[in-house]
Each structure stands twice: as C-alpha cells, then as structure tokens.
Scaffold this active site. Structure first.
Site, PDB file in Angstrom:
ATOM      1  CD  GLU A  54      -3.270  -0.638   1.795  1.00 58.36           C
ATOM      2  OE1 GLU A  54      -3.563   0.434   2.344  1.00 58.36           O
ATOM      3  OE2 GLU A  54      -3.953  -1.625   2.075  1.00 58.36           O
ATOM      4  CG  HIS A 322      -1.915  -3.507   8.512  1.00 58.11           C
ATOM      5  ND1 HIS A 322      -1.896  -4.703   8.323  1.00 58.11           N
ATOM      6  CD2 HIS A 322      -2.874  -3.067   7.869  1.00 58.11           C
ATOM      7  CE1 HIS A 322      -3.020  -4.972   7.513  1.00 58.11           C
ATOM      8  NE2 HIS A 322      -3.587  -3.925   7.411  1.00 58.11           N
TER       9      HIS A 322
END
Length: 473
Positions: A54, A322
């Site tokens: 990402e 995350h």
C-alpha cells in the site's frame, strides 16, 4: 553485468509493513510515510530487506528511499494494474532481477468501490545477491492478497484469496528448487492456519517465522471461531504484541479507535492506552515466510517481533493502520551446521524441519467445493450481465423508434437520454459478462485442474501410507 562481490553476512534483518498509503483517502499520508522512512532509517538493528505494501504513489516511495538510502541503497517500485499494486522492495544489496506477477483471479471490476481488480494485485519479486558465494542469493516475494470483506466462509472473495495463495506457493516452490534462500512477506489478509496459510506452508518449503518461535500464538482475534475453541482468555495489548504477533485492529493503533477517541486525538490530546488493556479484536494479517530444507540449514530464525508501534511525533497518530513484522535470521557456521545435522538444535528454531508435501485429501475436496460454488456464481453473473446487455439494446432501439412519435422536443430528449445512458450501462455490463467473466472462468478452470492433480497425488500418498502401516503391523 557482473554484480560486485559481498562478504556473506552473519545475520539478515527483514521487515514488512503495510503503509496504508491510499492517495486522497488515507489521512496524513505524506506525513506518515515520511515518518515511516525516518523510523526505518533509525532502526537498530538496521534492516537488510524491506517489503512495503500500500505504498501506492511513486512520490511516497521516493521519500522513503531518500530517508533510507544510507542503509538500503537499492530498491524497486513495482507497477501493476490501472492504479498500481502498491508494492515496493528495498535492499542493502543490489537487485539483480525483478518481476511483477499478477494473480489470475484478482477481484472484480464491478466492485470499483473496493479497487482490488483495478490495482492489479500480484507478487513483486526481487533476486538479491547478498554474498560472494554462487548460491548466496535471496529471492524475495512481496505481496498483498485480496482483502476479505465478509467473514469466512461467507466471504465471496475467499476463492480469489485461496487461488492467490496457491499461485504464491508455486512461485516460492520454484525459487526454492533453484537452491536459493526464499523470503515471502506482505499483507496476506489471512489468519494463522487458515486455508490460505496452510496452502502456502504445505505446497512450498517455507515456514511462518512467527509460529516457529511462538507455536502457541493465536489463530485470530479473540472472537474468531478457531480461537474461541482454544479456550484462551481475551489477550492484553502486550500479549498480542509479544506472543500473538497481532499487526491489525490493535487497540494500540489510533486508526482503529472509535470516533470519540479520534476526535480527542485530533484536538491535540495525547491519549495513552495501557499495555494491560484487553485487546479482543487484534489479529495477525502480516507475515514473513522463510524457506526450509537443505539450503536453509545454513540459517536459523533468531528473533521475530512486531514493530512500528510508535506514533507520529507531532500528529500523535499511528504510522499506519497496520504494524510491521520484523525478523532476524542468523547464519550458522560450518562446525555448528555439521553438528545440527546430527543433533536437533534446541534453540533457536531451525528451518530444516521436514514439511508435509500434501494437504489431507479432505482439504482438497474443500477447495474443489469452493471452486464449484464460485463457478456457479460466475456462470450466473455472466448470464445476467449478457441478458442486461441484450435488454438495454432492445430498449435503446425502442426509445429511438419512440422519438418519431413524441410530439414535444423535451420528450424526445428524455427518450434519447434514457437510450444513451441505458445502452452505455448495458455495453459495460456486456463487456464484463462476455470478456471479464469469461477470462475469470478460464483462470478458475486452470486452478481447478491443479487442485485435482494435487488431490490425486495426496490420495496416492495416503494409500501408500496405509500399505506401509499394514506391512509394519
């Protein structure tokens, strides 16, 4: 071109992180990814290989590259799909070769609001020579599997994620057969010992480094059925970090807080969550897998930890939604290696354990049922979309004929507009039904053939085991 020779390192430090770098959507994207680069640059021990997911824009990638250039002078930003796959690999040593492999089953264009198909998810691979020996080569595979949008087994994309794990396992197996150190890392969007996890560890000679060190770690969030069956108490935030390796949905991550807490944080209040806080939602979705076998007798897993848990120094938010997974591999010397081949090492865990070459036959049957159910869904979708196209063509012709009989201009305009918009939608649906669904069905058939072949091999192994058992009796 000949690569420069390097002295084989004593340790390899590996890091993986989902950066949550969605352009226009992810809040404080530039500030957060800049700080990610800063923290990687200050890491002690310094990383040797880093996989990012990402990291959607080349701008963010270049910022991280600039911050880490003194320890990670080599890197590759990978291009894929319409908007890019968001994958990048950074390295202390030169990247000799690289490739981007797109998954055959990869989401649906009709789910444009999810974007998995449009970013062209796949596997970014890099061949890195870390020493002077002929086989001092690491083949690194960085990926981001299809996101789960519903809980398994009711996730309509479960078949996609299963097929992607299957493709990843093939890539890892082929790299290992070349005699190289194989490293697979990324956001796999799966929990430990799920179907995708078992496929990767069975159909390729790799091991999840976290479970090597923490074999009793959680199998998902506290509410996950597999975890509830274990009868464990709800873990604290500290237990999730130290024992379970939870990287997602942690109560320590500010992007997982409710709106009330987020508002307080945005107003400048420095909210502290204690490590003894119960953390029922946290789970592990990010992994590092490393190859085992004869070649990997040279390496052992020394440590693994969850990283990037700190917050931005001024914004007070987490660096991503995350946390990172980090591991250190240590090289064995020849005299220790000789002893290890005769006497099992007690600590640290070795990557030389024999792995099961096939899953149980019942698991292949489970995958085949999954494929069959998804095949029925896609055939139905194809008929509906092609039917919609035919209906819209018919309606458009009717509207054009109707224009002749409408007495006023505004009525003719409405019919023409209706005809144009409806036909446009029908053509798009027809293209998806006739082209995309057809392509997906063919990929599904290939996947089915490979699973059936693996099942036949598993049946043969089980039959052979039965014969051997009777003979020993």
């Amino acid at each position: 071109m000949t690569s420069p020779a390097y002295e084989t390192p004593e340790t390899l430090r590996i890091v993986t992180l989902n950066c949550w770098g969605l352009k226009y959507i992810a809040k404080y994207r530039n500030e957060r990814l800049t700080e990610i680069g800063n923290q990687l640059a200050r890491s002690d021990p310094a990383p040797d290989i880093v996989g990012l997911q990402e990291c959607w824009t080349q701008q963010d990638y270049l910022v991280i590259r600039e911050r880490t250039r003194h320890i990670l002078p080599y890197g590759k930003f990978y291009y894929s799909g319409i908007f890019g796959g968001g994958l990048a690999i950074l390295s202390r040593w030169p990247i000799e070769e690289s490739s981007m492999y797109r998954y055959p089953l990869n989401g649906r264009p009709s789910a444009f609001f999810r974007g998995d198909w449009f970013v062209g998810k796949g596997v970014a691979s890099a061949r890195i020579r870390y020493g002077s020996g002929r086989k001092d080569v690491a083949e690194v595979f960085c990926t981001h599997l299809h996101a789960p949008y519903e809980r398994e087994p009711h996730d309509s994309y479960l078949c996609h994620r299963t097929a992607q794990a299957w493709e990843m396992a093939k890539l890892l197996r082929h790299a290992s057969e070349r005699g190289h150190l194989v490293i697979s890392l990324g956001d796999f969007n799966m929990v430990p010992l799920s179907l995708a996890h078992r496929i990767i560890e069975t159909h390729s000679p790799v091991r999840d480094v976290w479970r090597l060190l923490q074999p009793d770690s959680s199998l998902g969030a506290a509410s996950h059925p597999a975890e509830r069956r274990r009868g464990k108490k709800v873990p604290t935030a500290e237990e999730n970090l130290e024992v379970n390796g939870a990287t997602c949905d942690s109560c320590l991550n500010t992007w997982r807080w409710d709106k009330a807490l987020r508002k307080r944080l945005n107003k400048g209040e420095d909210i502290v969550v204690g490590l003894d806080t119960e953390d029922p939602k946290a789970k592990r979705l990010d992994y590092i897998f490393v190859s085992c076998g004869e070649r990997m007798a040279e390496w052992t897993v020394e440590s693994a930890n969850v990283g990037m848990t700190g917050r931005h120094s001024t914004l007070k938010c987490s660096l991503s939604d995350h946390f990172s997974v980090e591991t250190t591999l240590r090289r064995r010397h020849h005299h220790l290696l000789s002893a290890a081949t005769t006497t099992p090492a007690a600590s640290p865990p070795s990557l030389t354990a024999t792995h099961t070459p096939r899953l149980p036959v019942s698991v292949y049957d489970e995958i085949l049922l999954l494929i069959a159910a998804y095949n029925v869904r896609e055939v139905r979708q194809r008929k509906l979309r092609l039917g919609h196209f035919i209906a819209q063509v018919t309606l458009a012709i009717g509207c054009l004929v109707g224009i002749w009989w409408v007495p006023r201009n505004y009525g003719a305009f409405l019919l023409a507009l209706w005809s144009t918009l409806g036909l446009s939608a029908g053509v798009i649906d027809g293209l998806m039904g006739g082209l995309f669904v057809g392509s997906e069905l063919r990929a599904l058939w290939e996947f089915e053939w490979e699973v059936r072949a693996a099942r036949e091999a598993a049946v043969g192994l089980e039959a052979e085991a039965v014969v051997v058992g009777k003979f020993e009796e």
